[in-house]
Design a protein around this motif. Sequence first.
Motif, PDB file in Angstrom:
ATOM      1  N   LEU A   4      78.812  45.605  12.501  1.00 44.33           N
ATOM      2  CA  LEU A   4      79.984  45.864  13.345  1.00 44.33           C
ATOM      3  C   LEU A   4      79.742  47.103  14.199  1.00 44.33           C
ATOM      4  O   LEU A   4      79.064  48.043  13.764  1.00 44.33           O
ATOM      5  CB  LEU A   4      81.222  46.093  12.469  1.00 44.33           C
ATOM      6  CG  LEU A   4      81.921  44.867  11.861  1.00 44.33           C
ATOM      7  CD1 LEU A   4      81.011  44.122  10.879  1.00 44.33           C
ATOM      8  CD2 LEU A   4      83.201  45.297  11.152  1.00 44.33           C
ATOM      9  N   TYR A   5      80.333  47.085  15.381  1.00 40.08           N
ATOM     10  CA  TYR A   5      80.223  48.229  16.289  1.00 40.08           C
ATOM     11  C   TYR A   5      81.619  48.630  16.753  1.00 40.08           C
ATOM     12  O   TYR A   5      82.444  47.771  17.057  1.00 40.08           O
ATOM     13  CB  TYR A   5      79.368  47.866  17.511  1.00 40.08           C
ATOM     14  CG  TYR A   5      78.047  47.219  17.144  1.00 40.08           C
ATOM     15  CD1 TYR A   5      77.047  47.973  16.529  1.00 40.08           C
ATOM     16  CD2 TYR A   5      77.815  45.869  17.401  1.00 40.08           C
ATOM     17  CE1 TYR A   5      75.824  47.373  16.176  1.00 40.08           C
ATOM     18  CE2 TYR A   5      76.605  45.275  17.062  1.00 40.08           C
ATOM     19  CZ  TYR A   5      75.615  46.023  16.445  1.00 40.08           C
ATOM     20  OH  TYR A   5      74.430  45.429  16.090  1.00 40.08           O
ATOM     21  N   PHE A   6      81.856  49.958  16.807  1.00 39.34           N
ATOM     22  CA  PHE A   6      83.165  50.426  17.250  1.00 39.34           C
ATOM     23  C   PHE A   6      83.045  51.440  18.390  1.00 39.34           C
ATOM     24  O   PHE A   6      82.007  52.094  18.542  1.00 39.34           O
ATOM     25  CB  PHE A   6      83.922  51.077  16.082  1.00 39.34           C
ATOM     26  CG  PHE A   6      84.337  50.092  15.027  1.00 39.34           C
ATOM     27  CD1 PHE A   6      85.483  49.332  15.186  1.00 39.34           C
ATOM     28  CD2 PHE A   6      83.562  49.889  13.892  1.00 39.34           C
ATOM     29  CE1 PHE A   6      85.864  48.398  14.227  1.00 39.34           C
ATOM     30  CE2 PHE A   6      83.927  48.960  12.929  1.00 39.34           C
ATOM     31  CZ  PHE A   6      85.078  48.211  13.096  1.00 39.34           C
ATOM     32  N   ALA A   7      84.144  51.546  19.127  1.00 42.34           N
ATOM     33  CA  ALA A   7      84.283  52.550  20.197  1.00 42.34           C
ATOM     34  C   ALA A   7      83.133  52.430  21.205  1.00 42.34           C
ATOM     35  O   ALA A   7      82.815  51.317  21.602  1.00 42.34           O
ATOM     36  CB  ALA A   7      84.407  53.948  19.598  1.00 42.34           C
ATOM     37  N   TRP A   8      82.512  53.540  21.615  1.00 42.31           N
ATOM     38  CA  TRP A   8      81.509  53.396  22.690  1.00 42.31           C
ATOM     39  C   TRP A   8      80.229  52.712  22.219  1.00 42.31           C
ATOM     40  O   TRP A   8      79.454  52.216  23.031  1.00 42.31           O
ATOM     41  CB  TRP A   8      81.229  54.702  23.414  1.00 42.31           C
ATOM     42  CG  TRP A   8      80.744  55.878  22.601  1.00 42.31           C
ATOM     43  CD1 TRP A   8      81.479  56.979  22.274  1.00 42.31           C
ATOM     44  CD2 TRP A   8      79.437  56.090  22.054  1.00 42.31           C
ATOM     45  NE1 TRP A   8      80.724  57.865  21.540  1.00 42.31           N
ATOM     46  CE2 TRP A   8      79.464  57.343  21.396  1.00 42.31           C
ATOM     47  CE3 TRP A   8      78.258  55.359  22.033  1.00 42.31           C
ATOM     48  CZ2 TRP A   8      78.351  57.886  20.723  1.00 42.31           C
ATOM     49  CZ3 TRP A   8      77.141  55.884  21.370  1.00 42.31           C
ATOM     50  CH2 TRP A   8      77.195  57.129  20.722  1.00 42.31           C
ATOM     51  N   ARG A  10      80.310  49.926  20.470  1.00 37.90           N
ATOM     52  CA  ARG A  10      80.717  48.556  20.802  1.00 37.90           C
ATOM     53  C   ARG A  10      80.592  48.307  22.307  1.00 37.90           C
ATOM     54  O   ARG A  10      80.057  47.273  22.743  1.00 37.90           O
ATOM     55  CB  ARG A  10      82.171  48.334  20.349  1.00 37.90           C
ATOM     56  CG  ARG A  10      82.795  47.016  20.777  1.00 37.90           C
ATOM     57  CD  ARG A  10      84.225  46.857  20.261  1.00 37.90           C
ATOM     58  NE  ARG A  10      85.104  47.977  20.611  1.00 37.90           N
ATOM     59  CZ  ARG A  10      85.543  48.258  21.828  1.00 37.90           C
ATOM     60  NH1 ARG A  10      85.190  47.504  22.853  1.00 37.90           N
ATOM     61  NH2 ARG A  10      86.330  49.297  22.042  1.00 37.90           N
ATOM     62  N   GLU A  11      81.061  49.278  23.106  1.00 34.28           N
ATOM     63  CA  GLU A  11      80.999  49.105  24.557  1.00 34.28           C
ATOM     64  C   GLU A  11      79.556  49.015  25.067  1.00 34.28           C
ATOM     65  O   GLU A  11      79.249  48.200  25.943  1.00 34.28           O
ATOM     66  CB  GLU A  11      81.725  50.255  25.261  1.00 34.28           C
ATOM     67  CG  GLU A  11      83.232  50.190  25.057  1.00 34.28           C
ATOM     68  CD  GLU A  11      83.954  51.313  25.775  1.00 34.28           C
ATOM     69  OE1 GLU A  11      85.119  51.103  26.158  1.00 34.28           O
ATOM     70  OE2 GLU A  11      83.368  52.410  25.951  1.00 34.28           O
ATOM     71  N   ALA A  73      78.517  49.024   9.506  1.00 29.97           N
ATOM     72  CA  ALA A  73      79.269  49.357  10.722  1.00 29.97           C
ATOM     73  C   ALA A  73      78.709  50.637  11.331  1.00 29.97           C
ATOM     74  O   ALA A  73      78.457  51.611  10.618  1.00 29.97           O
ATOM     75  CB  ALA A  73      80.751  49.526  10.401  1.00 29.97           C
ATOM     76  N   PHE A  75      79.332  53.548  14.405  1.00 33.56           N
ATOM     77  CA  PHE A  75      80.388  54.074  15.281  1.00 33.56           C
ATOM     78  C   PHE A  75      80.171  55.557  15.543  1.00 33.56           C
ATOM     79  O   PHE A  75      79.416  56.213  14.815  1.00 33.56           O
ATOM     80  CB  PHE A  75      81.766  53.833  14.671  1.00 33.56           C
ATOM     81  CG  PHE A  75      81.862  54.053  13.167  1.00 33.56           C
ATOM     82  CD1 PHE A  75      81.952  55.322  12.635  1.00 33.56           C
ATOM     83  CD2 PHE A  75      81.875  52.966  12.295  1.00 33.56           C
ATOM     84  CE1 PHE A  75      82.064  55.526  11.270  1.00 33.56           C
ATOM     85  CE2 PHE A  75      81.969  53.160  10.906  1.00 33.56           C
ATOM     86  CZ  PHE A  75      82.070  54.435  10.395  1.00 33.56           C
TER      87      PHE A  75
END
Lengths: 81, 81, 147, 147
Positions: A4-8, A10-11, A73, A75
Motif C-alpha cells: 500500500l502507498y499513502f500520501a505523496w 501514492r501520488e 505500507a 508512506f
Amino acid sequence: MDVLYFAWVRERIGIAREKVETQAATVSDLVAELRGREERYAAAFEDVSALRVALDQELADFDAALDGVREVAFFPPMTGG
Amino acid sequence: MDVLYFAWVRERIGIAREKVETQAATVSDLVAELRGREERYAAAFEDVSALRVALDQELADFDAALDGVREVAFFPPMTGG
Amino acid sequence: MKVLVQAERFDLGAQNAAFAAGHRDMGAIVTFTGIVRDLPDDPLVAMEIEHYPAMTEKAIAAMAQEATERFNLGDVLVIHRYGRLEPGEMIMMVATAARHRRDAFEAATYLMDYLKSRAPFWKREITAKGAAWVASTDEDEAALSRW
Amino acid sequence: MKVLVQAERFDLGAQNAAFAAGHRDMGAIVTFTGIVRDLPDDPLVAMEIEHYPAMTEKAIAAMAQEATERFNLGDVLVIHRYGRLEPGEMIMMVATAARHRRDAFEAATYLMDYLKSRAPFWKREITAKGAAWVASTDEDEAALSRW
C-alpha cells in the motif's frame, strides 16, 4: 503480498495498492526491487529516510524481515493530531 | 483598617472581619499586636509560616509596610483549583 | 479573557463548545475540569469552598493575563465555584486557546498550578464525622517553582 | 477507552460533558481540541486528511492503552476525523480522566505528541494555487523523545 502507498508516495507511484510477488527477505530488499521497476518507483523511493513503513499495520524498520507479512505500507512521516 | 480572616484563621479568631486601630508599621508588627490581645488571636497567629497575608487584595510578605493600606487579610495557604 | 467566580453550576459542554467556536483562528484548545471526587467507599459528604470575594476575580484575572502574555494565548476562560458542592460536581474549569498545542497545554498547566496555590479559595471536606480544612501540599507549592 | 475515526463532524461540547459526567470518581479531566486554522489573510481553502483505515484505530488504541497504564488514567477518549475539512472545523479531540491533574495533563500531551507523529494520518492543505502535503517537523519528532 499487498503493498500500500499513502500520501505523496501514492501520488508518485500513481496507485494506492497492488499485489507484489517477491522473494525479498527484508523491507530494504523489497524497496530495492521496487526501485528497479520504473522511474515512478525510483522517484517515490529515492530517499528512504523520508519514508516510513508498516508491516501488517504496525510501524517497522526498513531492516525488518518480511517472513509471513501479508501487508506492507509505505508512506511519508505522519502528520496527525 | 479592615482586618479580614478566612478559613481556619477565621474559625480560631471567631470573626470574619473587624476594624483595627493601629500604628503598626509592618504586617509583622500588626501580627505581634493582635497576638497579644487574647488567647484566640495567639492561637490563630501561633505559627505565621502557616499563614498568608494580602494587603488591599494583593498577596504580600509579612515584612511589608502598612502605609496607606486599607484592608489586611490573613488566611492559610490557598487550596483552589 | 473571561473569569467567572460563582456558586452556581456551570455547563462544561456549552462552555467548551462556545470557547472553541469563538477561536477559529487558533489551532489548539485545551481545557481542564476539576471534579469533587465521588468514590465508592469515600466518607466525603460534601466539599465547601470559601473564598475572598473582593480578591478572587482580581487575582484570577491577573494570572490569566500573565498566562496570555507568557504563552501567546488567543483567549483564556476560567470558571471557579464556591459554596457547598456534592461529590461528582464540577468545581472549576479553565480553557486556553493558542496557535500551537504546546502553548495551550503549558498555559492550562500554569493556570492550574497558580489557581491551586495562589487563588484565594479554601476547601473544606465534610464527612459524617465532621469537617476538615484541606491542607495545601508541598507538591502543589513545588509545582510553582517550575514557572 | 473510546477511539472514533470518522469523516463526520463531532460535538465537542456533548463529548466533553459526557466524558466528564462518566468519571465522577476522577478529580481531573483534560481535553485537547485541534482546529483547522481560519485566519483573515490565509489562502487556505480546505484541509484534506488521508489515513490508513486498517491501521488507524488499532494504532490509536495502542497509544491510548499505553497512556492509560503510564499515567494511571481512569479513561481516555480520542476522536480523529479524516476527509475534507473547512477552515474553522474541528479536526480531532482527546480527553483524559485521572485522579490527579498532572497525570491528566501529561497523558493528553503524550497522546497529542504520538498522534502527531505516529498515527497514520497525512494532511494536505488546499489553496487557490493547488494542494501541498503538510511536512512533519523536527519539533514534532523531537517532542517524542521526552517520553
